[in-house]
Write a protein that holds these residues in place. Structure first.
Motif, PDB file in Angstrom:
ATOM      1  N   VAL A  27       0.913  -1.162  -0.139  1.00 41.39           N
ATOM      2  CA  VAL A  27      -0.314  -0.076   0.064  1.00 41.39           C
ATOM      3  C   VAL A  27       0.864   1.207  -0.189  1.00 41.39           C
ATOM      4  O   VAL A  27       0.689   2.335  -0.587  1.00 41.39           O
ATOM      5  CB  VAL A  27      -0.853  -0.086   1.237  1.00 41.39           C
ATOM      6  CG1 VAL A  27      -1.750   1.530   1.249  1.00 41.39           C
ATOM      7  CG2 VAL A  27      -2.117  -1.061   0.923  1.00 41.39           C
ATOM      8  N   ARG A  28       1.834   1.178   0.781  1.00 39.06           N
ATOM      9  CA  ARG A  28       2.718   2.426   0.972  1.00 39.06           C
ATOM     10  C   ARG A  28       3.417   2.631  -0.588  1.00 39.06           C
ATOM     11  O   ARG A  28       3.819   3.963  -1.052  1.00 39.06           O
ATOM     12  CB  ARG A  28       3.796   2.300   2.035  1.00 39.06           C
ATOM     13  CG  ARG A  28       3.434   2.452   3.340  1.00 39.06           C
ATOM     14  CD  ARG A  28       4.553   2.507   4.372  1.00 39.06           C
ATOM     15  NE  ARG A  28       5.097   1.247   4.864  1.00 39.06           N
ATOM     16  CZ  ARG A  28       4.825   0.496   5.559  1.00 39.06           C
ATOM     17  NH1 ARG A  28       3.558   0.771   6.412  1.00 39.06           N
ATOM     18  NH2 ARG A  28       5.103  -0.694   5.857  1.00 39.06           N
ATOM     19  N   ARG A  29       4.083   1.654  -1.046  1.00 33.52           N
ATOM     20  CA  ARG A  29       4.786   1.644  -2.406  1.00 33.52           C
ATOM     21  C   ARG A  29       3.679   2.050  -3.564  1.00 33.52           C
ATOM     22  O   ARG A  29       4.002   3.046  -4.178  1.00 33.52           O
ATOM     23  CB  ARG A  29       5.100   0.480  -2.918  1.00 33.52           C
ATOM     24  CG  ARG A  29       6.511   0.002  -2.232  1.00 33.52           C
ATOM     25  CD  ARG A  29       7.236  -1.244  -2.882  1.00 33.52           C
ATOM     26  NE  ARG A  29       6.164  -2.469  -2.722  1.00 33.52           N
ATOM     27  CZ  ARG A  29       6.468  -3.326  -2.043  1.00 33.52           C
ATOM     28  NH1 ARG A  29       7.067  -3.258  -1.197  1.00 33.52           N
ATOM     29  NH2 ARG A  29       5.675  -4.333  -2.123  1.00 33.52           N
ATOM     30  N   ALA A  30       2.303   1.738  -3.420  1.00 31.69           N
ATOM     31  CA  ALA A  30       1.454   2.093  -4.391  1.00 31.69           C
ATOM     32  C   ALA A  30       1.038   3.898  -4.162  1.00 31.69           C
ATOM     33  O   ALA A  30       0.970   4.489  -5.007  1.00 31.69           O
ATOM     34  CB  ALA A  30       0.261   1.399  -4.280  1.00 31.69           C
ATOM     35  N   THR A  31       1.022   4.145  -2.673  1.00 27.13           N
ATOM     36  CA  THR A  31       0.664   5.697  -2.537  1.00 27.13           C
ATOM     37  C   THR A  31       1.926   6.611  -3.050  1.00 27.13           C
ATOM     38  O   THR A  31       1.676   7.372  -3.524  1.00 27.13           O
ATOM     39  CB  THR A  31       0.164   5.643  -1.051  1.00 27.13           C
ATOM     40  OG1 THR A  31      -0.714   4.588  -0.553  1.00 27.13           O
ATOM     41  CG2 THR A  31       0.246   7.002  -0.736  1.00 27.13           C
ATOM     42  N   LEU A  32       2.897   6.074  -2.799  1.00 28.95           N
ATOM     43  CA  LEU A  32       4.108   6.712  -2.965  1.00 28.95           C
ATOM     44  C   LEU A  32       4.307   7.085  -4.391  1.00 28.95           C
ATOM     45  O   LEU A  32       4.587   7.908  -4.950  1.00 28.95           O
ATOM     46  CB  LEU A  32       5.414   6.027  -2.500  1.00 28.95           C
ATOM     47  CG  LEU A  32       6.795   6.708  -2.954  1.00 28.95           C
ATOM     48  CD1 LEU A  32       6.818   8.214  -2.171  1.00 28.95           C
ATOM     49  CD2 LEU A  32       7.849   6.059  -2.412  1.00 28.95           C
ATOM     50  N   GLN A  33       3.928   6.026  -5.124  1.00 25.98           N
ATOM     51  CA  GLN A  33       4.174   6.059  -6.729  1.00 25.98           C
ATOM     52  C   GLN A  33       2.947   6.978  -7.266  1.00 25.98           C
ATOM     53  O   GLN A  33       3.168   7.930  -8.108  1.00 25.98           O
ATOM     54  CB  GLN A  33       3.827   4.622  -7.431  1.00 25.98           C
ATOM     55  CG  GLN A  33       3.778   4.756  -9.068  1.00 25.98           C
ATOM     56  CD  GLN A  33       5.234   5.152  -9.437  1.00 25.98           C
ATOM     57  OE1 GLN A  33       6.200   4.881  -8.777  1.00 25.98           O
ATOM     58  NE2 GLN A  33       5.229   5.622 -10.443  1.00 25.98           N
ATOM     59  N   ALA A  40       4.536  14.874 -10.570  1.00 28.03           N
ATOM     60  CA  ALA A  40       5.109  15.166 -11.789  1.00 28.03           C
ATOM     61  C   ALA A  40       3.999  16.125 -12.720  1.00 28.03           C
ATOM     62  O   ALA A  40       4.510  16.805 -13.652  1.00 28.03           O
ATOM     63  CB  ALA A  40       5.517  13.835 -12.587  1.00 28.03           C
ATOM     64  N   LEU A  41       2.902  15.498 -12.602  1.00 26.99           N
ATOM     65  CA  LEU A  41       1.686  16.132 -13.361  1.00 26.99           C
ATOM     66  C   LEU A  41       1.574  17.632 -12.836  1.00 26.99           C
ATOM     67  O   LEU A  41       1.483  18.562 -13.774  1.00 26.99           O
ATOM     68  CB  LEU A  41       0.548  15.525 -13.202  1.00 26.99           C
ATOM     69  CG  LEU A  41      -0.836  15.963 -13.820  1.00 26.99           C
ATOM     70  CD1 LEU A  41      -0.527  16.239 -15.233  1.00 26.99           C
ATOM     71  CD2 LEU A  41      -2.115  15.534 -13.317  1.00 26.99           C
ATOM     72  N   PHE A  42       1.740  17.902 -11.414  1.00 33.85           N
ATOM     73  CA  PHE A  42       1.636  19.267 -11.074  1.00 33.85           C
ATOM     74  C   PHE A  42       2.831  20.173 -11.571  1.00 33.85           C
ATOM     75  O   PHE A  42       2.808  21.061 -12.049  1.00 33.85           O
ATOM     76  CB  PHE A  42       1.597  19.252  -9.587  1.00 33.85           C
ATOM     77  CG  PHE A  42       0.518  18.905  -8.596  1.00 33.85           C
ATOM     78  CD1 PHE A  42      -0.559  19.043  -9.450  1.00 33.85           C
ATOM     79  CD2 PHE A  42       0.590  18.406  -7.508  1.00 33.85           C
ATOM     80  CE1 PHE A  42      -1.739  18.543  -8.811  1.00 33.85           C
ATOM     81  CE2 PHE A  42      -0.611  17.912  -7.141  1.00 33.85           C
ATOM     82  CZ  PHE A  42      -2.075  18.147  -7.714  1.00 33.85           C
ATOM     83  N   LYS A  43       4.047  19.493 -11.734  1.00 34.92           N
ATOM     84  CA  LYS A  43       5.238  20.539 -12.329  1.00 34.92           C
ATOM     85  C   LYS A  43       5.250  20.481 -13.500  1.00 34.92           C
ATOM     86  O   LYS A  43       5.337  21.674 -14.029  1.00 34.92           O
ATOM     87  CB  LYS A  43       6.440  19.527 -11.934  1.00 34.92           C
ATOM     88  CG  LYS A  43       6.901  19.506 -10.451  1.00 34.92           C
ATOM     89  CD  LYS A  43       8.263  18.743 -10.138  1.00 34.92           C
ATOM     90  CE  LYS A  43       8.517  18.941  -8.794  1.00 34.92           C
ATOM     91  NZ  LYS A  43       9.974  18.046  -8.325  1.00 34.92           N
ATOM     92  N   SER A  44       4.469  19.580 -14.444  1.00 34.02           N
ATOM     93  CA  SER A  44       4.438  19.736 -15.884  1.00 34.02           C
ATOM     94  C   SER A  44       3.384  20.837 -16.321  1.00 34.02           C
ATOM     95  O   SER A  44       3.808  21.778 -16.829  1.00 34.02           O
ATOM     96  CB  SER A  44       3.722  18.565 -16.220  1.00 34.02           C
ATOM     97  OG  SER A  44       3.543  18.626 -17.599  1.00 34.02           O
ATOM     98  N   LYS A  45       2.153  21.146 -15.318  1.00 33.10           N
ATOM     99  CA  LYS A  45       1.326  21.887 -15.412  1.00 33.10           C
ATOM    100  C   LYS A  45       1.564  23.517 -14.927  1.00 33.10           C
ATOM    101  O   LYS A  45       1.474  24.278 -15.712  1.00 33.10           O
ATOM    102  CB  LYS A  45       0.055  21.875 -14.543  1.00 33.10           C
ATOM    103  CG  LYS A  45      -0.773  20.591 -15.084  1.00 33.10           C
ATOM    104  CD  LYS A  45      -1.252  20.724 -16.522  1.00 33.10           C
ATOM    105  CE  LYS A  45      -2.384  19.620 -16.876  1.00 33.10           C
ATOM    106  NZ  LYS A  45      -2.798  19.803 -17.960  1.00 33.10           N
TER     107      LYS A  45
END
Length: 251
Positions: A27-33, A40-45
Motif C-alpha cells: 500500500v505504501r509503495r502504491a501510494t508513493l508512486q 510530476a503532473l503538477f510540475k508539468s502544469k
C-alpha cells in the motif's frame, strides 16, 4: 486452565503478521508512486503555466510573488540554481542575482546615514531608483528573496522584524532582544531616551545605558542633547527616514 498456543498456532501468528506487513508495504509503495505521478503532473502544469504567463511573472511583482507561493506548495524552488529550466524560461537566476547586487549597493551607499539598518520599504524605493524607470518593477517579496540568496553566499546581510516593521541590516554584529526592544520603542518618533527604557521596558538604568552605548558604537544611533527639558535623546536615522517617508505619503 488456559491452554498455551502450540507451535502451529505460533507459526500461523507469524505468517499473519508477515502478510499484514507485506500488504502494508504494498500500500505504501502504491501510494508513493501515485504521489510521484501527481507531483510530476503538477510540475508539468506549472511549467505550462509559467510559459503562458511568462511576461506577467516578469512584469508584475504581485503576480510573481503568487507564482513563488504556488511553486513552494508543490516543492519547486525556481531560485535553487542559476542553471536549468526555470532560469532559461524566466531568467529568475539572473533577475535575483542582479537585484542582490543592487541591494548591496543601496545598503552600502546609505550606511553613513543609517548605520547599516534600513527599513524594507525604504530599501525597495532606493533599489527601484537605481534600477531606473525601464526596469521590471519589484516588490518587498522580491527584496526578501534576493536577500535570502545573498545570505547563502555569506554576504553578512540579514532581515530583522522589529515590532510591526521589517528592516534589512547590512553590518555584521549581534542584534539581540535588547536592541530590538530599543528600536521598537523608538518607532513612531525616531528617538528614545534612557529614562523611557527604564519606565516602559522596566530596565535598570545601567542596562538601558549599556544597550544605547552599544548602538552608538555600531553607528545605529545618534545623540541629541538639545532637547528643551535637557534629557539626552538617542535618534535612529533609519527610523527618522521611515517617519519622514510616512509623513510624505500622508500629505
Amino acid at each position: 486452565m488456559r491452554r498455551r498456543p502450540g507451535i502451529a498456532g505460533l507459526q500461523r501468528d507469524v505468517q499473519a503478521r508477515e502478510q499484514y506487513r507485506s500488504a502494508g508495504e504494498e500500500v505504501r509503495r502504491a501510494t508513493l508512486q501515485q504521489m510521484k505521478e501527481q507531483l510530476a503532473l503538477f510540475k508539468s502544469k506549472l511549467e505550462e503555466f509559467a510559459i503562458k504567463h511568462k511576461a506577467d511573472i516578469r512584469r508584475d511583482p504581485v503576480f510573481r510573488a503568487q507564482f513563488h507561493t504556488m511553486c513552494a506548495n508543490i516543492g519547486v524552488d525556481p531560485l535553487a540554481s542559476n542553471k536549468g529550466m526555470w532560469n532559461e524560461l524566466l531568467g529568475f537566476g539572473d533577475f535575483y542575482y542582479e537585484l542582490g547586487v543592487q541591494i548591496l549597493e543601496a545598503c552600502l551607499a546609505s550606511r553613513p546615514l543609517n548605520g547599516g539598518i534600513m527599513e524594507l520599504g525604504q530599501l525597495r524605493a532606493a533599489v527601484t531608483r537605481r534600477r531606473g524607470s525601464l526596469a521590471d518593477p519589484i516588490s518587498d517579496d522580491d527584496i526578501i528573496r534576493a536577500i535570502k540568496k545573498l545570505k547563502v553566499l555569506g554576504s553578512g546581510i540579514d532581515i530583522l522584524v522589529i515590532g510591526k516593521s521589517t528592516y534589512v541590516r547590512s553590518v555584521p554584529g549581534e542584534f539581540n532582544m535588547d536592541k530590538n526592544r530599543v528600536i521598537e520603542l523608538a518607532q513612531g518618533r525616531g528617538y528614545v531616551s534612557a529614562g523611557e527604557l527604564t519606565s516602559r521596558a522596566g530596565w535598570t538604568k545601567q542596562r538601558a545605558e549599556g544597550v544605547l552605548t552599544d548602538l552608538l558604537k555600531e553607528g545605529l544611533a545618534m545623540i541629541d542633547d538639545g532637547a528643551p527639558d535637557g534629557v539626552r535623546l538617542y535618534w535612529f536615522p533609519a527610523l527618522f527616514q521611515q517617519q519622514q517617508q510616512q509623513q510624505q505619503q500622508q500629505q
